[in-house]
Design a protein around this motif. Structure first.
Motif, PDB file in Angstrom:
ATOM      1  N   ALA A  33       0.846  -1.194   0.000  1.00 33.88           N
ATOM      2  CA  ALA A  33       0.000   0.000   0.000  1.00 33.88           C
ATOM      3  C   ALA A  33       0.882   1.244   0.000  1.00 33.88           C
ATOM      4  O   ALA A  33       1.977   1.246   0.568  1.00 33.88           O
ATOM      5  CB  ALA A  33      -0.908  -0.001   1.222  1.00 33.88           C
ATOM      6  N   GLU A  34       0.367   2.287  -0.629  1.00 31.59           N
ATOM      7  CA  GLU A  34       1.037   3.582  -0.657  1.00 31.59           C
ATOM      8  C   GLU A  34       0.190   4.590   0.118  1.00 31.59           C
ATOM      9  O   GLU A  34      -1.009   4.364   0.333  1.00 31.59           O
ATOM     10  CB  GLU A  34       1.241   4.022  -2.104  1.00 31.59           C
ATOM     11  CG  GLU A  34       2.146   3.061  -2.868  1.00 31.59           C
ATOM     12  CD  GLU A  34       2.251   3.402  -4.340  1.00 31.59           C
ATOM     13  OE1 GLU A  34       3.304   3.908  -4.747  1.00 31.59           O
ATOM     14  OE2 GLU A  34       1.260   3.170  -5.068  1.00 31.59           O
ATOM     15  N   GLY A  98       2.311   3.937   5.822  1.00 33.54           N
ATOM     16  CA  GLY A  98       2.711   3.615   7.187  1.00 33.54           C
ATOM     17  C   GLY A  98       2.087   2.311   7.631  1.00 33.54           C
ATOM     18  O   GLY A  98       1.162   1.792   6.995  1.00 33.54           O
ATOM     19  N   PRO A  99       2.576   1.762   8.742  1.00 36.77           N
ATOM     20  CA  PRO A  99       2.102   0.443   9.186  1.00 36.77           C
ATOM     21  C   PRO A  99       0.591   0.345   9.403  1.00 36.77           C
ATOM     22  O   PRO A  99      -0.005  -0.668   9.058  1.00 36.77           O
ATOM     23  CB  PRO A  99       2.855   0.205  10.494  1.00 36.77           C
ATOM     24  CG  PRO A  99       4.004   1.138  10.465  1.00 36.77           C
ATOM     25  CD  PRO A  99       3.628   2.289   9.597  1.00 36.77           C
ATOM     26  N   ASP A 100      -0.026   1.380   9.973  1.00 33.27           N
ATOM     27  CA  ASP A 100      -1.464   1.288  10.244  1.00 33.27           C
ATOM     28  C   ASP A 100      -2.275   1.218   8.955  1.00 33.27           C
ATOM     29  O   ASP A 100      -3.133   0.350   8.796  1.00 33.27           O
ATOM     30  CB  ASP A 100      -1.939   2.471  11.095  1.00 33.27           C
ATOM     31  CG  ASP A 100      -1.404   2.408  12.514  1.00 33.27           C
ATOM     32  OD1 ASP A 100      -1.010   1.311  12.965  1.00 33.27           O
ATOM     33  OD2 ASP A 100      -1.364   3.466  13.176  1.00 33.27           O
ATOM     34  N   LEU A 101      -2.004   2.132   8.031  1.00 33.51           N
ATOM     35  CA  LEU A 101      -2.718   2.119   6.752  1.00 33.51           C
ATOM     36  C   LEU A 101      -2.354   0.883   5.949  1.00 33.51           C
ATOM     37  O   LEU A 101      -3.215   0.256   5.329  1.00 33.51           O
ATOM     38  CB  LEU A 101      -2.419   3.389   5.944  1.00 33.51           C
ATOM     39  CG  LEU A 101      -3.087   3.479   4.578  1.00 33.51           C
ATOM     40  CD1 LEU A 101      -4.606   3.457   4.708  1.00 33.51           C
ATOM     41  CD2 LEU A 101      -2.612   4.727   3.834  1.00 33.51           C
ATOM     42  N   GLN A 104      -4.279  -2.037   7.320  1.00 33.41           N
ATOM     43  CA  GLN A 104      -5.710  -1.895   7.018  1.00 33.41           C
ATOM     44  C   GLN A 104      -6.002  -2.277   5.566  1.00 33.41           C
ATOM     45  O   GLN A 104      -6.948  -3.028   5.286  1.00 33.41           O
ATOM     46  CB  GLN A 104      -6.147  -0.456   7.284  1.00 33.41           C
ATOM     47  CG  GLN A 104      -7.566  -0.165   6.897  1.00 33.41           C
ATOM     48  CD  GLN A 104      -7.888   1.336   6.989  1.00 33.41           C
ATOM     49  OE1 GLN A 104      -7.017   2.182   7.119  1.00 33.41           O
ATOM     50  NE2 GLN A 104      -9.163   1.645   6.894  1.00 33.41           N
ATOM     51  N   LEU A 105      -5.194  -1.797   4.634  1.00 29.72           N
ATOM     52  CA  LEU A 105      -5.450  -2.068   3.219  1.00 29.72           C
ATOM     53  C   LEU A 105      -5.093  -3.500   2.838  1.00 29.72           C
ATOM     54  O   LEU A 105      -5.781  -4.118   2.019  1.00 29.72           O
ATOM     55  CB  LEU A 105      -4.733  -1.049   2.346  1.00 29.72           C
ATOM     56  CG  LEU A 105      -5.286   0.372   2.492  1.00 29.72           C
ATOM     57  CD1 LEU A 105      -4.451   1.363   1.706  1.00 29.72           C
ATOM     58  CD2 LEU A 105      -6.748   0.438   2.069  1.00 29.72           C
ATOM     59  N   TYR A 106      -4.036  -4.045   3.432  1.00 30.06           N
ATOM     60  CA  TYR A 106      -3.694  -5.447   3.193  1.00 30.06           C
ATOM     61  C   TYR A 106      -4.848  -6.339   3.666  1.00 30.06           C
ATOM     62  O   TYR A 106      -5.284  -7.249   2.956  1.00 30.06           O
ATOM     63  CB  TYR A 106      -2.394  -5.797   3.919  1.00 30.06           C
ATOM     64  CG  TYR A 106      -2.048  -7.265   3.902  1.00 30.06           C
ATOM     65  CD1 TYR A 106      -1.695  -7.905   2.715  1.00 30.06           C
ATOM     66  CD2 TYR A 106      -2.074  -8.021   5.067  1.00 30.06           C
ATOM     67  CE1 TYR A 106      -1.371  -9.258   2.703  1.00 30.06           C
ATOM     68  CE2 TYR A 106      -1.756  -9.371   5.061  1.00 30.06           C
ATOM     69  CZ  TYR A 106      -1.402  -9.977   3.876  1.00 30.06           C
ATOM     70  OH  TYR A 106      -1.088 -11.316   3.857  1.00 30.06           O
TER      71      TYR A 106
END
Length: 146
Positions: A33-34, A98-101, A104-106
């Motif tokens: 994710a970007e 970043g790790p949180d986003l 979430q997207l993964y």
């Protein structure tokens, strides 16, 4: 969202020596994710993965999807796909979410894939994983979902 798709005859991911995800023939998909990515990007990624015609038909042409061949999906998080080495020899990963986003997207990609396809395996977000595969072809296709 960035993806690297490999057509495989088999693939598995292990963490600490334990196999966590494994498929026979199908697609190994590395996903990154970007920062500007949204759940809509995750949905478009899954749409593309399920419709991507990279399996051979009876005439030997790449004309069948993972759905058509009843193949599996092994989806693995891979933030290093966003690596930038233009400024030197040490990669920068600032282009990755970043790790949180990223998590979430993964997880959104996984959830959508599982809703729409019967065989979906995965790795563990952020874990030190070992990925083994037999690339069929070889066929490796980079994807950028915008």
């Amino acid at each position: 969202m960035i993806g690297l798709v490999q057509r495989v005859s088999e693939a598995r991911v292990t963490v600490d020596g334990a196999v966590l995800g494994e498929i026979g023939h199908g697609l190994l998909v590395l996903v990154c994710a970007e920062p500007a990515d949204t759940p809509a990007h995750a949905a478009r990624m899954v749409d593309k993965l399920l419709k991507l015609r990279i399996f051979s038909d009876d005439a030997g042409k790449m004309n069948r999807s993972v759905v058509d061949v009843a193949g599996g999906l092994l989806i693995v998080s891979q933030f290093t796909l966003a690596a930038d080495v233009s400024g030197g020899n040490r990669p920068s990963f600032t282009a990755a979410a970043g790790p949180d986003l990223g998590r979430q997207l993964y997880e959104r990609v996984l959830a959508l894939a599982r809703e729409r396809h019967p065989v979906v395996a995965c790795g563990v977000f952020g874990a030190d994983m070992r990925v083994a595969l037999v690339n069929d072809g070889p066929v490796t296709i980079p994807l950028r979902i915008t």
